[in-house]
Design a protein around this motif. Structure first.
Motif, PDB file in Angstrom:
ATOM      1  N   SER A  47       0.660  -1.251   0.101  1.00  0.00           N
ATOM      2  CA  SER A  47      -0.089  -0.004   0.070  1.00  0.00           C
ATOM      3  C   SER A  47       0.637   1.240   0.038  1.00  0.00           C
ATOM      4  CB  SER A  47      -0.891  -0.045   1.176  1.00  0.00           C
ATOM      5  OG  SER A  47       0.020   0.085   2.202  1.00  0.00           O
ATOM      6  N   CYS A  48       2.136   1.262   0.341  1.00  0.00           N
ATOM      7  CA  CYS A  48       3.223   2.300   0.455  1.00  0.00           C
ATOM      8  C   CYS A  48       3.893   2.166  -0.773  1.00  0.00           C
ATOM      9  CB  CYS A  48       3.815   2.355   1.761  1.00  0.00           C
ATOM     10  SG  CYS A  48       4.791   0.963   2.117  1.00  0.00           S
ATOM     11  N   SER A  49       3.526   1.705  -1.648  1.00  0.00           N
ATOM     12  CA  SER A  49       4.333   1.491  -2.934  1.00  0.00           C
ATOM     13  C   SER A  49       5.278   2.573  -3.253  1.00  0.00           C
ATOM     14  CB  SER A  49       3.666   1.112  -4.210  1.00  0.00           C
ATOM     15  OG  SER A  49       4.556   1.391  -5.345  1.00  0.00           O
ATOM     16  N   ALA A  50       6.555   2.236  -3.367  1.00  0.00           N
ATOM     17  CA  ALA A  50       7.815   2.993  -3.763  1.00  0.00           C
ATOM     18  C   ALA A  50       8.422   3.049  -5.075  1.00  0.00           C
ATOM     19  CB  ALA A  50       8.908   3.043  -2.517  1.00  0.00           C
ATOM     20  N   ALA A  51       7.454   2.472  -5.933  1.00  0.00           N
ATOM     21  CA  ALA A  51       7.940   2.301  -7.296  1.00  0.00           C
ATOM     22  C   ALA A  51       8.132   3.430  -7.888  1.00  0.00           C
ATOM     23  CB  ALA A  51       6.710   1.696  -8.273  1.00  0.00           C
ATOM     24  N   VAL A  52       9.143   3.462  -8.969  1.00  0.00           N
ATOM     25  CA  VAL A  52       9.643   4.693  -9.562  1.00  0.00           C
ATOM     26  C   VAL A  52       8.942   5.392 -10.402  1.00  0.00           C
ATOM     27  CG1 VAL A  52      11.992   5.878 -10.320  1.00  0.00           C
ATOM     28  CG2 VAL A  52      11.822   3.453  -9.275  1.00  0.00           C
ATOM     29  N   ALA A  53       8.953   6.709 -10.804  1.00  0.00           N
ATOM     30  CA  ALA A  53       8.206   7.328 -11.616  1.00  0.00           C
ATOM     31  C   ALA A  53       8.905   8.626 -12.316  1.00  0.00           C
ATOM     32  CB  ALA A  53       6.707   7.841 -11.219  1.00  0.00           C
ATOM     33  N   ILE A  54       8.927   9.066 -13.526  1.00  0.00           N
ATOM     34  CA  ILE A  54       9.111  10.199 -14.114  1.00  0.00           C
ATOM     35  C   ILE A  54       8.020  11.406 -14.163  1.00  0.00           C
ATOM     36  CG2 ILE A  54      10.305  11.461 -16.134  1.00  0.00           C
ATOM     37  CD1 ILE A  54      11.312   8.500 -16.917  1.00  0.00           C
ATOM     38  N   GLY A  55       8.177  12.413 -13.428  1.00  0.00           N
ATOM     39  CA  GLY A  55       7.156  13.562 -13.664  1.00  0.00           C
ATOM     40  C   GLY A  55       6.051  13.371 -12.289  1.00  0.00           C
ATOM     41  N   SER A  56       6.503  12.699 -11.581  1.00  0.00           N
ATOM     42  CA  SER A  56       5.573  12.424 -10.186  1.00  0.00           C
ATOM     43  C   SER A  56       5.865  11.416  -9.528  1.00  0.00           C
ATOM     44  CB  SER A  56       4.036  12.030 -10.821  1.00  0.00           C
ATOM     45  OG  SER A  56       3.031  12.324  -9.963  1.00  0.00           O
ATOM     46  N   ARG A  57       5.233  11.593  -8.006  1.00  0.00           N
ATOM     47  CA  ARG A  57       5.781  10.212  -7.193  1.00  0.00           C
ATOM     48  C   ARG A  57       5.543   9.220  -7.756  1.00  0.00           C
ATOM     49  NH1 ARG A  57       4.579  12.009  -1.011  1.00  0.00           N
ATOM     50  NH2 ARG A  57       4.328   9.787  -0.878  1.00  0.00           N
ATOM     51  N   GLY A  58       6.460   8.026  -7.436  1.00  0.00           N
ATOM     52  CA  GLY A  58       5.893   6.776  -7.708  1.00  0.00           C
ATOM     53  C   GLY A  58       4.874   6.169  -7.280  1.00  0.00           C
ATOM     54  N   ASP A  59       4.346   6.464  -5.999  1.00  0.00           N
ATOM     55  CA  ASP A  59       3.188   5.882  -5.411  1.00  0.00           C
ATOM     56  C   ASP A  59       1.834   6.402  -5.613  1.00  0.00           C
ATOM     57  OD1 ASP A  59       3.169   8.259  -4.377  1.00  0.00           O
ATOM     58  OD2 ASP A  59       3.994   7.380  -2.130  1.00  0.00           O
ATOM     59  N   ARG A  60       1.810   7.260  -7.040  1.00  0.00           N
ATOM     60  CA  ARG A  60       0.417   7.786  -7.292  1.00  0.00           C
ATOM     61  C   ARG A  60      -0.154   8.619  -6.652  1.00  0.00           C
ATOM     62  NH1 ARG A  60       1.084   2.282  -7.818  1.00  0.00           N
ATOM     63  NH2 ARG A  60      -0.591   2.058  -5.975  1.00  0.00           N
ATOM     64  N   ARG A  61       0.523   9.196  -5.616  1.00  0.00           N
ATOM     65  CA  ARG A  61       0.069  10.453  -4.535  1.00  0.00           C
ATOM     66  C   ARG A  61       0.037  11.506  -5.139  1.00  0.00           C
ATOM     67  NH1 ARG A  61       0.872   7.958   1.616  1.00  0.00           N
ATOM     68  NH2 ARG A  61      -0.015   5.834   1.099  1.00  0.00           N
ATOM     69  N   GLY A  62       0.505  11.818  -6.189  1.00  0.00           N
ATOM     70  CA  GLY A  62       0.640  13.408  -6.682  1.00  0.00           C
ATOM     71  C   GLY A  62       2.057  13.986  -7.026  1.00  0.00           C
ATOM     72  N   GLY A  63       2.219  15.094  -6.992  1.00  0.00           N
ATOM     73  CA  GLY A  63       3.450  16.012  -7.110  1.00  0.00           C
ATOM     74  C   GLY A  63       3.677  15.772  -8.753  1.00  0.00           C
ATOM     75  N   THR A  64       2.482  15.961  -9.573  1.00  0.00           N
ATOM     76  CA  THR A  64       3.185  15.881 -10.874  1.00  0.00           C
ATOM     77  C   THR A  64       3.579  17.159 -11.389  1.00  0.00           C
ATOM     78  OG1 THR A  64       1.125  14.589 -11.249  1.00  0.00           O
ATOM     79  CG2 THR A  64       2.062  15.668 -13.362  1.00  0.00           C
TER      80      THR A  64
END
Length: 226
Positions: free
Chosen positions: A62-79
Motif C-alpha cells: 500500500s506504500c508502494s515506492a515504485a519509480v516514476a518520471i514526472g510524479s511520485r512513484g506511489d501515485r500520490r501526486g506531485g505531478t
C-alpha cells in the motif's frame, strides 16, 4: 530542488529555476554527501546526514515506492507542470567535469547507438536513460516505462529531440515499476527541465484529484522512503 527520502526528510537547495527556460539539473549523492547542479555548475549544498538508508518498498504494497518520471512513484501526486527531457540515472557519483560535459553538449546530448559527431559519450555507470523520443523506452537498460494517471502525458520539443510534457495534475506520470537496479543509495540523477509556469510547479496540491501530497513536483520520484 530537493533530494529526499519521500515523506521522511530531505535536503533542499537554494531556489534555482525561477523561469520557463530549459535548464539542465542534476544531483549526486554518496553517503551523507550530496551536490546539486544547475546548467553544469555545482551549487552550494549542505551536508545530508540522514540516519537511515533509502528504502524501496515492494510495488504491490500500500506504500508502494515504485519509480516514476514526472510524479511520485506511489501515485500520490506531485505531478510536474512542464517538460522533462533525457532523464537518466547513474549508479555512481558523476564528477563535476562529466556533468559539465553533458550540459555543454546541449542539443547534441549523450551519444546513442548512432551518435552524431558532436554528442558526448554517456559516462560509465548509466543504468537507465529515458530519451522521450515519442516513447517511454529505456535507451540504456530494460526499465521501460508506461504512461499512467487520469490526465495527459504528451511529447513536445525538448533540448535533445523530443521531451515528456506533463500537465501538472491528475497524478500523471511515466511509471517505471520498482526495478532493483534503480534501488540505489549512491547515485546521480540528471535531466533537462523546463517549467510551464514561473510560479506553479504542480497542480497536484493536497486533496486535488486524489492527491495526498503537499506542494512541490517530482522530476524522478519514488514513493515514501525512496
Amino acid at each position: 530542488m530537493i533530494l529526499s527520502r519521500t515523506d521522511i526528510e530531505g535536503l533542499f537547495s537554494a531556489p534555482l529555476v525561477r523561469d520557463v527556460n530549459w535548464h539542465h539539473l542534476a544531483v549526486t549523492k554518496s553517503g551523507s554527501s550530496a551536490v546539486f547542479y544547475m546548467d553544469g555548475v555545482a551549487q552550494a549544498t549542505p551536508a545530508y546526514p540522514h540516519p537511515d538508508p533509502y528504502t524501496f518498498d515492494d510495488a504491490t504494497c500500500s506504500c508502494s515506492a515504485a519509480v516514476a518520471i514526472g510524479s511520485r512513484g506511489d501515485r500520490r501526486g506531485g505531478t510536474f507542470f512542464g517538460a522533462i527531457d533525457e532523464p537518466a540515472v547513474f549508479n555512481r557519483v558523476l564528477s563535476a567535469g562529466e556533468i559539465q560535459a553533458i550540459y555543454n553538449a546541449g542539443g547534441a546530448g549523450m551519444c546513442s547507438a548512432t551518435p552524431p559527431p558532436v554528442c558526448v559519450p554517456p559516462p560509465s555507470g548509466l543504468v537507465s536513460w529515458w530519451r522521450g523520443e515519442n516513447s517511454t523506452a529505456d535507451a540504456a537498460g530494460g526499465n521501460n516505462g508506461a504512461i499512467a494517471g487520469t490526465g495527459v502525458v504528451t511529447y513536445g520539443p525538448g533540448v535533445v529531440g523530443q521531451a515528456f510534457v506533463f500537465d501538472g495534475t491528475h497524478r500523471d506520470r511515466v511509471d517505471l515499476g520498482n526495478p532493483t537496479n534503480l534501488q540505489l543509495e549512491n547515485f546521480t540523477l540528471q535531466a533537462w527541465v523546463k517549467r510551464s509556469s514561473a510560479t506553479v510547479t504542480s497542480f497536484d496540491i493536497l486533496g486535488a484529484d486524489g492527491s495526498v501530497c503537499g506542494d512541490g513536483a517530482c522530476i524522478i520520484g519514488y514513493g515514501r522512503g525512496g
